[in-house]
Design a protein around this motif. Sequence first.
Motif, PDB file in Angstrom:
ATOM      1  N   GLU A 200     160.174 -30.262  61.234  1.00  5.42           N
ATOM      2  CA  GLU A 200     158.916 -30.463  60.517  1.00  5.42           C
ATOM      3  C   GLU A 200     158.688 -29.316  59.542  1.00  5.42           C
ATOM      4  OE1 GLU A 200     157.185 -33.093  60.744  1.00  5.42           O
ATOM      5  OE2 GLU A 200     157.930 -34.034  62.581  1.00  5.42           O
ATOM      6  N   GLN A 201     158.263 -29.655  58.329  1.00  2.00           N
ATOM      7  CA  GLN A 201     157.945 -28.656  57.303  1.00  2.00           C
ATOM      8  C   GLN A 201     156.547 -28.106  57.540  1.00  2.00           C
ATOM      9  OE1 GLN A 201     159.833 -27.526  54.393  1.00  2.00           O
ATOM     10  NE2 GLN A 201     158.186 -26.032  54.526  1.00  2.00           N
ATOM     11  N   LEU A 202     156.414 -26.795  57.578  1.00  2.00           N
ATOM     12  CA  LEU A 202     155.105 -26.165  57.736  1.00  2.00           C
ATOM     13  C   LEU A 202     154.395 -26.102  56.386  1.00  2.00           C
ATOM     14  CD1 LEU A 202     155.985 -23.194  60.127  1.00  2.00           C
ATOM     15  CD2 LEU A 202     154.993 -25.407  60.726  1.00  2.00           C
ATOM     16  N   GLY A 203     153.060 -26.205  56.431  1.00  2.00           N
ATOM     17  CA  GLY A 203     152.278 -26.122  55.212  1.00  2.00           C
ATOM     18  C   GLY A 203     151.435 -27.366  54.999  1.00  2.00           C
ATOM     19  N   PRO A 204     150.740 -27.433  53.872  1.00  3.97           N
ATOM     20  CA  PRO A 204     149.839 -28.564  53.583  1.00  3.97           C
ATOM     21  C   PRO A 204     150.606 -29.795  53.130  1.00  3.97           C
ATOM     22  CG  PRO A 204     149.796 -27.013  51.765  1.00  3.97           C
ATOM     23  CD  PRO A 204     150.673 -26.389  52.819  1.00  3.97           C
ATOM     24  N   TYR A 205     151.339 -30.403  54.036  1.00  8.69           N
ATOM     25  CA  TYR A 205     152.118 -31.596  53.730  1.00  8.69           C
ATOM     26  C   TYR A 205     151.515 -32.795  54.453  1.00  8.69           C
ATOM     27  CZ  TYR A 205     155.664 -28.505  51.782  1.00  8.69           C
ATOM     28  OH  TYR A 205     156.318 -27.578  51.023  1.00  8.69           O
ATOM     29  N   GLY A 206     151.581 -33.954  53.807  1.00 11.95           N
ATOM     30  CA  GLY A 206     150.996 -35.161  54.369  1.00 11.95           C
ATOM     31  C   GLY A 206     151.764 -35.655  55.577  1.00 11.95           C
ATOM     32  N   ARG A 207     151.029 -36.322  56.475  1.00 14.25           N
ATOM     33  CA  ARG A 207     151.627 -36.933  57.656  1.00 14.25           C
ATOM     34  C   ARG A 207     151.055 -38.339  57.798  1.00 14.25           C
ATOM     35  NH1 ARG A 207     154.405 -33.740  60.779  1.00 14.25           N
ATOM     36  NH2 ARG A 207     154.222 -35.226  62.498  1.00 14.25           N
ATOM     37  N   ASP A 208     151.828 -39.215  58.435  1.00 18.62           N
ATOM     38  CA  ASP A 208     151.380 -40.585  58.608  1.00 18.62           C
ATOM     39  C   ASP A 208     150.199 -40.647  59.572  1.00 18.62           C
ATOM     40  OD1 ASP A 208     153.383 -41.438  56.957  1.00 18.62           O
ATOM     41  OD2 ASP A 208     154.810 -41.817  58.581  1.00 18.62           O
ATOM     42  N   GLY A 209     149.438 -41.727  59.472  1.00 17.95           N
ATOM     43  CA  GLY A 209     148.330 -41.949  60.385  1.00 17.95           C
ATOM     44  C   GLY A 209     146.987 -41.652  59.761  1.00 17.95           C
ATOM     45  N   ARG A 210     145.917 -42.005  60.466  1.00 10.29           N
ATOM     46  CA  ARG A 210     144.541 -41.769  60.024  1.00 10.29           C
ATOM     47  C   ARG A 210     143.735 -41.157  61.161  1.00 10.29           C
ATOM     48  NH1 ARG A 210     142.566 -47.439  57.704  1.00 10.29           N
ATOM     49  NH2 ARG A 210     143.483 -48.110  59.690  1.00 10.29           N
ATOM     50  N   ALA A 211     142.706 -40.411  60.820  1.00  4.88           N
ATOM     51  CA  ALA A 211     141.836 -39.769  61.812  1.00  4.88           C
ATOM     52  C   ALA A 211     140.398 -39.844  61.319  1.00  4.88           C
ATOM     53  CB  ALA A 211     142.252 -38.313  62.044  1.00  4.88           C
ATOM     54  N   TRP A 212     139.463 -39.829  62.252  1.00  4.94           N
ATOM     55  CA  TRP A 212     138.036 -39.910  61.897  1.00  4.94           C
ATOM     56  C   TRP A 212     137.566 -38.581  61.302  1.00  4.94           C
ATOM     57  CZ3 TRP A 212     135.565 -44.382  61.751  1.00  4.94           C
ATOM     58  CH2 TRP A 212     136.027 -45.439  62.525  1.00  4.94           C
ATOM     59  N   ARG A 213     136.930 -38.688  60.113  1.00  9.05           N
ATOM     60  CA  ARG A 213     136.371 -37.524  59.436  1.00  9.05           C
ATOM     61  C   ARG A 213     135.102 -37.952  58.710  1.00  9.05           C
ATOM     62  NH1 ARG A 213     138.892 -32.954  58.599  1.00  9.05           N
ATOM     63  NH2 ARG A 213     137.771 -32.649  56.639  1.00  9.05           N
ATOM     64  N   PRO A 214     134.265 -36.998  58.282  1.00 10.61           N
ATOM     65  CA  PRO A 214     133.087 -37.381  57.483  1.00 10.61           C
ATOM     66  C   PRO A 214     133.506 -38.160  56.242  1.00 10.61           C
ATOM     67  CG  PRO A 214     132.899 -35.101  58.194  1.00 10.61           C
ATOM     68  CD  PRO A 214     134.272 -35.552  58.584  1.00 10.61           C
ATOM     69  N   ALA A 215     132.712 -39.163  55.898  1.00  7.76           N
ATOM     70  CA  ALA A 215     133.044 -40.023  54.760  1.00  7.76           C
ATOM     71  C   ALA A 215     133.191 -39.199  53.485  1.00  7.76           C
ATOM     72  CB  ALA A 215     131.956 -41.084  54.573  1.00  7.76           C
TER      73      ALA A 215
END
Length: 566
Positions: A200-215
């Motif tokens: 896995e690459q460290l840092g601000p890289y995108g990953r699959d999936g979704r999570a609950w966050r403020p709209a």
Amino acid sequence: MWYVTVPEGAEALLAAKFAVMRRVLDERQWRVYLGTEARALGYGGIAVVARASGASPATVAAGALQAGDGDELAALAPGQARRPGAGRKKAEDAQPGLAGALAGLLEAATRGDPVSEITWCSLSLRDLERQMAARGFRCGKDAIARMLRGQGYSLQAMAKVLEGRQHPARDAQFRHINAMIGAFRKAGYPVVSVDTKKKEQLGPYGRDGRAWRPAGDPVKVRDHDFPDEELGKIAPYGIYDIAADTGFVSVGTSHDTGAFAVNALRLWWRAEGSLRYRGAGRLLVTCDAGGSNGYRCRLWKDQLAGLAAETGLKISVVHFPPGTSKWNRIEHRLFCHITRTWRARPLMTADDAVAGIAATVTSQGLKCTAVRDDAAYPEGAKVSGERMRYLHDRVLVRHGPHRDWNYTILPAPRPAPGPAPGPAPGHAGPDPALVRALAALAGIADPDAMAARLALAWDAAREHRLTLERGRGRISRRGNSNASLARLALPAIITATACRYTAGMSCALIGSLLGVHHSTISDATRYARPILEQHGLAITPGRPRISTLRNLREHATAAGITIPVP
């Protein structure tokens, strides 16, 4: 007249009652209910009910007629709001030629074997909708989806079920792995499944999936996944305890090598294994055929030998056949849950990855421990051929249907094989007189003549065996088994086979007489027995076992044979 005189406030009461009832009635029930209220009011009730409910007077009138016609009410099935045939017609019924036009589009966009049942359409529903509109048909994507299902299409993903070339020993190896796991678990010994998860690459890289966050506040990551050498990568090496249903992951920040894999096992044994399996003298490791723990990796075996000596464990290793890594239990018992824990969150640092792994749990009871390994594991570390010969001669014990895939690492090396006890001066190998005497005791009159007759079959069988054991073309073996066999001439191998299976002598005794290790005798006689049987030498076991030199002298004296051994 449409109007009737009602008491003041009565219409407001009806409106309040209708507002409540409208929420709990379907179309048919609402219509009949309004009709019953209108009939109860008498002349002009339809207008009053229409104003109070907001419904059309025609709807109220239809409900009044249905309420007074018991036959019409009985004709409607429970849950049916309209008479059969009512409502808007289907698009294909209302527009002649629509079904044929859609079939033509599907035929042009269908892929797959036309004579098989496996077909798929390369156009999306909206593409089909646009192309149907261009042909003059008004048909929405939902109607197209319904017609596609009616023609046998469905929305499916690809299924990874086609396997590549299979090794001949694949099924036998799976049975052997299953038997080994069952035997170790029954005896109370630890059984672990190991593998390296995807780096896995460290840092601000995108990953699959979704999570609950403020709209409107998504996690912002890079739009490209180009590697960043400064941030680096991590290599999670997992160890799944099959009996305890627990995971242990060593998160490495260096390279994925055999030394890193074995150190992960060492960390697991110190932290969990030695406490959970107190007094255990054996450990079974199931792993893939390649990678840092592959059966061809010299560094893996070298480091396992060090771990066995350090812990006092006999470490048995069974490898899955090539191309079957998905059957390794750690893949679907541990790694998939770690991926779920990591979804929709970037791994900024190695500590983030460790924390995410440690938080991995399941409703079935899986728990996971994660540690960080910052040690340096340089790539390209070499293990000399001399070291490997030592391991194969003194430390490794091979077993199973494919001996390269199954081996046990001993915690203490076997004694070094001693020199031949009685060789003639100036000659290599066992004493020819000793070989002839042992052959006579085992019922072979002339071992040299028999060796000349069987030489071609022996060489052919050897080449065939090497090809099968390696699972590929003829190449030189890395182990020292052939070198040990080369110390025995074919007459000595034939004699040893007859002594073992016909005279009942032990491999240890034969090895001490011929000057080789007992494992060499075991291998040589096992290879030679089918060749001797094919050429008419009867193998008739059942004699008393001869395991000492004293027993051998007694049997030789009884047969009138002198064994030239000091």
